[in-house]
Design a protein around this motif. Structure first.
Motif, PDB file in Angstrom:
ATOM      1  N   GLY A  34       0.807  -1.211   0.000  1.00 55.22           N
ATOM      2  CA  GLY A  34       0.000   0.000   0.000  1.00 55.22           C
ATOM      3  C   GLY A  34       0.843   1.266   0.000  1.00 55.22           C
ATOM      4  N   SER A  35       0.169   2.395  -0.015  1.00 54.92           N
ATOM      5  CA  SER A  35       0.844   3.688  -0.078  1.00 54.92           C
ATOM      6  C   SER A  35       1.727   3.942   1.144  1.00 54.92           C
ATOM      7  N   ASP A  36       1.407   3.297   2.251  1.00 55.10           N
ATOM      8  CA  ASP A  36       2.220   3.455   3.464  1.00 55.10           C
ATOM      9  C   ASP A  36       3.307   2.386   3.567  1.00 55.10           C
ATOM     10  N   THR A  37       3.590   1.695   2.467  1.00 53.57           N
ATOM     11  CA  THR A  37       4.588   0.622   2.336  1.00 53.57           C
ATOM     12  C   THR A  37       4.275  -0.614   3.169  1.00 53.57           C
ATOM     13  N   GLU A  38       3.064  -0.710   3.683  1.00 50.72           N
ATOM     14  CA  GLU A  38       2.638  -1.903   4.414  1.00 50.72           C
ATOM     15  C   GLU A  38       1.913  -2.847   3.457  1.00 50.72           C
ATOM     16  N   ILE A  39       1.964  -4.131   3.771  1.00 43.98           N
ATOM     17  CA  ILE A  39       1.284  -5.126   2.949  1.00 43.98           C
ATOM     18  C   ILE A  39      -0.222  -5.032   3.165  1.00 43.98           C
ATOM     19  N   GLU A  40      -0.956  -5.046   2.055  1.00 43.70           N
ATOM     20  CA  GLU A  40      -2.414  -5.081   2.085  1.00 43.70           C
ATOM     21  C   GLU A  40      -2.868  -6.388   1.453  1.00 43.70           C
ATOM     22  N   LEU A  41      -3.965  -6.931   1.969  1.00 44.66           N
ATOM     23  CA  LEU A  41      -4.517  -8.190   1.480  1.00 44.66           C
ATOM     24  C   LEU A  41      -5.895  -7.954   0.889  1.00 44.66           C
ATOM     25  N   LEU A  42      -6.231  -8.737  -0.122  1.00 41.90           N
ATOM     26  CA  LEU A  42      -7.558  -8.681  -0.711  1.00 41.90           C
ATOM     27  C   LEU A  42      -8.341  -9.884  -0.206  1.00 41.90           C
ATOM     28  N   LEU A  43      -9.376  -9.633   0.597  1.00 48.51           N
ATOM     29  CA  LEU A  43     -10.205 -10.706   1.127  1.00 48.51           C
ATOM     30  C   LEU A  43     -11.607 -10.596   0.559  1.00 48.51           C
ATOM     31  N   ILE A  44     -12.305 -11.721   0.576  1.00 51.78           N
ATOM     32  CA  ILE A  44     -13.645 -11.814   0.012  1.00 51.78           C
ATOM     33  C   ILE A  44     -14.613 -12.221   1.110  1.00 51.78           C
ATOM     34  N   SER A  45     -15.749 -11.530   1.157  1.00 50.89           N
ATOM     35  CA  SER A  45     -16.789 -11.944   2.104  1.00 50.89           C
ATOM     36  C   SER A  45     -17.611 -13.031   1.426  1.00 50.89           C
ATOM     37  N   SER A  46     -18.184 -13.885   2.227  1.00 52.39           N
ATOM     38  CA  SER A  46     -18.999 -14.973   1.696  1.00 52.39           C
ATOM     39  C   SER A  46     -20.473 -14.630   1.871  1.00 52.39           C
ATOM     40  N   GLN A 121     -19.540 -12.309  -7.046  1.00 43.90           N
ATOM     41  CA  GLN A 121     -20.830 -13.002  -7.013  1.00 43.90           C
ATOM     42  C   GLN A 121     -21.792 -12.273  -6.085  1.00 43.90           C
ATOM     43  N   ALA A 122     -23.073 -12.476  -6.337  1.00 44.34           N
ATOM     44  CA  ALA A 122     -24.119 -11.786  -5.579  1.00 44.34           C
ATOM     45  C   ALA A 122     -23.878 -11.871  -4.071  1.00 44.34           C
ATOM     46  N   GLY A 123     -23.951 -10.730  -3.421  1.00 41.80           N
ATOM     47  CA  GLY A 123     -23.822 -10.681  -1.972  1.00 41.80           C
ATOM     48  C   GLY A 123     -22.403 -10.662  -1.446  1.00 41.80           C
ATOM     49  N   ARG A 124     -21.415 -10.919  -2.307  1.00 46.00           N
ATOM     50  CA  ARG A 124     -20.022 -10.927  -1.851  1.00 46.00           C
ATOM     51  C   ARG A 124     -19.393  -9.548  -2.018  1.00 46.00           C
ATOM     52  N   GLN A 125     -18.339  -9.335  -1.253  1.00 40.23           N
ATOM     53  CA  GLN A 125     -17.547  -8.120  -1.368  1.00 40.23           C
ATOM     54  C   GLN A 125     -16.074  -8.496  -1.453  1.00 40.23           C
ATOM     55  N   CYS A 126     -15.313  -7.712  -2.198  1.00 41.44           N
ATOM     56  CA  CYS A 126     -13.859  -7.828  -2.225  1.00 41.44           C
ATOM     57  C   CYS A 126     -13.304  -6.556  -1.598  1.00 41.44           C
ATOM     58  N   VAL A 127     -12.498  -6.709  -0.544  1.00 44.03           N
ATOM     59  CA  VAL A 127     -12.018  -5.547   0.196  1.00 44.03           C
ATOM     60  C   VAL A 127     -10.519  -5.668   0.461  1.00 44.03           C
ATOM     61  N   TRP A 128      -9.789  -4.569   0.165  1.00 42.29           N
ATOM     62  CA  TRP A 128      -8.375  -4.497   0.537  1.00 42.29           C
ATOM     63  C   TRP A 128      -8.295  -4.078   1.994  1.00 42.29           C
ATOM     64  N   MET A 129      -7.439  -4.744   2.757  1.00 44.05           N
ATOM     65  CA  MET A 129      -7.245  -4.397   4.168  1.00 44.05           C
ATOM     66  C   MET A 129      -5.816  -4.722   4.578  1.00 44.05           C
ATOM     67  N   SER A 130      -5.413  -4.187   5.711  1.00 40.08           N
ATOM     68  CA  SER A 130      -4.068  -4.477   6.212  1.00 40.08           C
ATOM     69  C   SER A 130      -3.984  -5.953   6.601  1.00 40.08           C
ATOM     70  N   ALA A 131      -2.766  -6.458   6.686  1.00 44.79           N
ATOM     71  CA  ALA A 131      -2.583  -7.855   7.102  1.00 44.79           C
ATOM     72  C   ALA A 131      -3.135  -8.070   8.506  1.00 44.79           C
ATOM     73  N   GLY A 132      -2.973  -7.085   9.385  1.00 45.38           N
ATOM     74  CA  GLY A 132      -3.513  -7.193  10.744  1.00 45.38           C
ATOM     75  C   GLY A 132      -5.026  -7.271  10.754  1.00 45.38           C
ATOM     76  N   GLU A 133      -5.686  -6.434   9.938  1.00 43.58           N
ATOM     77  CA  GLU A 133      -7.145  -6.489   9.834  1.00 43.58           C
ATOM     78  C   GLU A 133      -7.584  -7.837   9.280  1.00 43.58           C
ATOM     79  N   GLY A 134      -6.839  -8.349   8.308  1.00 44.61           N
ATOM     80  CA  GLY A 134      -7.158  -9.650   7.727  1.00 44.61           C
ATOM     81  C   GLY A 134      -7.114 -10.754   8.776  1.00 44.61           C
TER      82      GLY A 134
END
Length: 187
Positions: A34-46, A121-134
């Motif tokens: 990410g812009s703050d040089t920290e790793i960001e993860l892309l997670l998917i809600s079910s 897919q319907a009802g799902r979300q894709c969200v970038w978040m920090s590794a800690g949030e993940g």
């Protein structure tokens, strides 16, 4: 036993196979810096639940495991990039149905491009978040451990090598946009 062993990852970088138990699925930890040089993860809600996970799915007959993980990232999250050929670990996915748990082999995917108009897919979300949030939002303990590994001092060489390359170039890893049409073989 946990899902990660530093010895196995070290051996994996030297060999062409890991002694993982038989797996029916592969998944990808999709990451960027990410812009703050920290790793960001892309997670998917079910669906409409608070269940968060990585893109994962069944391995097709004669499909290489890392290609399955790469395909799942494209189909489920609309991203593509450099995939680590060796899995960094595995976790057990316990679905909500009566099916038996499945073993998911996990690969790292450094995101280089995102589909411009991707819709999950319907009802799902894709969200970038920090590794800690993940780590806070995923439920599977083994997957939490793998996410923790990514930002640790023992991160796999795949991550440290990409970070060094980006640092040497003085560039960031903001993924570029790509057209939102997938090949017809994708389902």
């Amino acid at each position: 036993m946990g899902s990660y062993s530093p010895e196995l990852v070290g051996e994996a970088e030297e060999s062409d196979a890991l002694p993982f138990r038989r797996a029916g699925q592969c998944g990808a930890i999709c990451w960027r810096i990410g812009s703050d040089t920290e790793i960001e993860l892309l997670l998917i809600s079910s669906g409409n639940t608070d269940y968060w996970a990585i893109p994962r799915g069944n391995i097709r007959r004669h499909e290489l495991q890392h290609r399955c993980a790469q395909r799942q990232a494209l189909e489920n999250a609309g991203v593509t990039g450099r995939i680590g050929k060796m899995p960094i670990g595995q976790y057990t996915h316990r679905g909500s149905s009566s099916w038996s748990p499945s073993t998911v082999l996990v690969h790292l995917l450094f995101v280089e491009a995102e589909m411009k108009d991707f819709r999950p897919q319907a009802g799902r979300q894709c969200v970038w978040m920090s590794a800690g949030e993940g780590q806070d939002v995923v439920r599977e303990p083994e997957l939490k451990e793998l996410l923790r590994l990514i930002e640790s001092d023992n991160a796999p060489k795949f991550i440290t090598n990409i970070r060094k390359t980006l640092s040497a170039r003085g560039t960031k890893s903001t993924p570029r946009e790509m057209q939102s049409h997938a090949p017809s073989s994708m389902s």
